[in-house]
Design an enzyme around this catalytic site. Sequence first.
Site, PDB file in Angstrom:
ATOM      1  N   ARG A  57       0.838  -1.213   0.000  1.00 29.14           N
ATOM      2  CA  ARG A  57       0.000   0.000   0.000  1.00 29.14           C
ATOM      3  C   ARG A  57       0.864   1.250   0.000  1.00 29.14           C
ATOM      4  O   ARG A  57       0.512   2.258  -0.639  1.00 29.14           O
ATOM      5  CB  ARG A  57      -0.955  -0.017   1.199  1.00 29.14           C
ATOM      6  CG  ARG A  57      -1.970   1.133   1.158  1.00 29.14           C
ATOM      7  CD  ARG A  57      -3.041   1.005   2.219  1.00 29.14           C
ATOM      8  NE  ARG A  57      -2.504   1.087   3.565  1.00 29.14           N
ATOM      9  CZ  ARG A  57      -3.207   0.870   4.674  1.00 29.14           C
ATOM     10  NH1 ARG A  57      -4.494   0.552   4.596  1.00 29.14           N
ATOM     11  NH2 ARG A  57      -2.643   0.961   5.866  1.00 29.14           N
ATOM     12  N   LYS A 156      -2.570   7.121   1.289  1.00 28.92           N
ATOM     13  CA  LYS A 156      -2.275   7.337   2.712  1.00 28.92           C
ATOM     14  C   LYS A 156      -1.138   8.347   2.785  1.00 28.92           C
ATOM     15  O   LYS A 156       0.033   7.993   2.922  1.00 28.92           O
ATOM     16  CB  LYS A 156      -1.909   5.999   3.367  1.00 28.92           C
ATOM     17  CG  LYS A 156      -2.075   6.010   4.862  1.00 28.92           C
ATOM     18  CD  LYS A 156      -2.121   4.603   5.401  1.00 28.92           C
ATOM     19  CE  LYS A 156      -1.945   4.582   6.902  1.00 28.92           C
ATOM     20  NZ  LYS A 156      -2.968   5.300   7.651  1.00 28.92           N
ATOM     21  N   GLU A 189     -15.978   6.509   6.370  1.00 27.69           N
ATOM     22  CA  GLU A 189     -15.136   5.794   7.346  1.00 27.69           C
ATOM     23  C   GLU A 189     -14.944   6.663   8.573  1.00 27.69           C
ATOM     24  O   GLU A 189     -15.473   7.774   8.655  1.00 27.69           O
ATOM     25  CB  GLU A 189     -13.786   5.430   6.726  1.00 27.69           C
ATOM     26  CG  GLU A 189     -12.974   6.618   6.250  1.00 27.69           C
ATOM     27  CD  GLU A 189     -11.582   6.246   5.754  1.00 27.69           C
ATOM     28  OE1 GLU A 189     -11.125   5.126   5.997  1.00 27.69           O
ATOM     29  OE2 GLU A 189     -10.952   7.107   5.133  1.00 27.69           O
TER      30      GLU A 189
HETATM   31  N1  PMP Z   1      -8.930   4.813   7.354  1.00 25.97           N
HETATM   32  C1  PMP Z   1      -7.972   5.730   7.577  1.00 25.97           C
HETATM   33  C2  PMP Z   1      -8.218   7.128   7.155  1.00 25.97           C
HETATM   34  C3  PMP Z   1      -6.768   5.340   8.162  1.00 25.97           C
HETATM   35  O1  PMP Z   1      -5.812   6.249   8.371  1.00 25.97           O
HETATM   36  C4  PMP Z   1      -6.571   3.994   8.526  1.00 25.97           C
HETATM   37  C5  PMP Z   1      -5.254   3.536   9.109  1.00 25.97           C
HETATM   38  N2  PMP Z   1      -4.927   4.105  10.309  1.00 25.97           N
HETATM   39  C6  PMP Z   1      -7.608   3.084   8.326  1.00 25.97           C
HETATM   40  C7  PMP Z   1      -8.767   3.527   7.702  1.00 25.97           C
HETATM   41  C8  PMP Z   1      -7.466   1.644   8.684  1.00 25.97           C
HETATM   42  O2  PMP Z   1      -6.547   1.036   7.832  1.00 25.97           O
HETATM   43  P1  PMP Z   1      -5.666  -0.202   8.284  1.00 25.97           P
HETATM   44  O3  PMP Z   1      -6.623  -1.244   8.750  1.00 25.97           O
HETATM   45  O4  PMP Z   1      -4.940  -0.593   7.058  1.00 25.97           O
HETATM   46  O5  PMP Z   1      -4.785   0.274   9.380  1.00 25.97           O
END
Ligand code: PMP
Length: 295
Positions: A57, A156, A189
């Site tokens: 990622r 990200k 989210e």
């Molecule tokens: N959404 C956002 C905006 C995030 O920054 C993150 C990670 N901290 C997530 C969702 C969750 O992603 P992951 O399960 O890959 O940590």
Amino acid sequence: MRTFMPSMRIFIDGKFYSERDAKVSVFDHGLLYGDGVFEGIRAYNGRVFKLKEHIDRLFYSAHALLLDIPMTHAELCRATVETIRANKLKDSYIRLIVTRGVGTLGLNPRSCKKPSVIIIAGKIQVYPPELYARGMDIVTVPTVRNLHSAVNPAIKSLNYLNNILAKIEANNAGVEEAVMLNSEGYVSEGTADNLFIVKKGALFTPPLSAGALYGITRATVIELAELSGLKVSEPNLTRYDLFNADECFVTGTGAEIMPVVKIDGRTVGSGKPGPLTKKLVAEYHALTQVSGEPI
Ligand code: PMP
């Protein structure tokens, strides 16, 4: 004030520094413009959980920004493991950052000749521990999730102001986390986690096109749910769907799986963490203990 941890070893561009000496230039565009990408990774019981997926990622985020990471996928995996080892940690939260590097005061990324790679292996507690047993209250907030056509939420990047504004609004409302809606009013989210609901024994989570990050915990939870025969789908969800869910939880590397028991003042289900949520929490924790790249 935080005291320095002299024993901490922080990786910057191939060398280890103490916490006191780990510094970046004020001309780094990561600082000046939030120009860079990052990952939050976790190690459990001497193994790095989903390391390959996180590094994948990171490369996708960097590719979208035309940011050339000066290390290969394998080198980054190795440096992550080495940083955890250098800090003598078995359980850790690892922050991997790639900044655009040092440039001029103008925002043109072409002035930055070499991106910087930083790896910090420490600990994290995203939410108060007691909330995991009790469940968390959340609210929807006015700040809309970034549009795909503006700053794509799948990247990200080091520019987290969209999420920070939402977090401030949640804090102002007296809760720990926000639900962000997209410009069409669909659920997107949380500020650093993906969201799920359970309704009539099936699991639902917003589609990635609703403005969610491609969450690695989200993907793991979907896999675990499907393995135990749960039906999982990804429709657009509204606030109404959240209010009338039987169960709700958020997922993230830092947060892990946090049950949600109230949304905008509406009690979700029984008002306690639900049975399917608890089952997934147990399965997720069991998986983290046994899988991943050995340190
Ligand atoms: N959404 C956002 C905006 C995030 O920054 C993150 C990670 N901290 C997530 C969702 C969750 O992603 P992951 O399960 O890959 O940590």
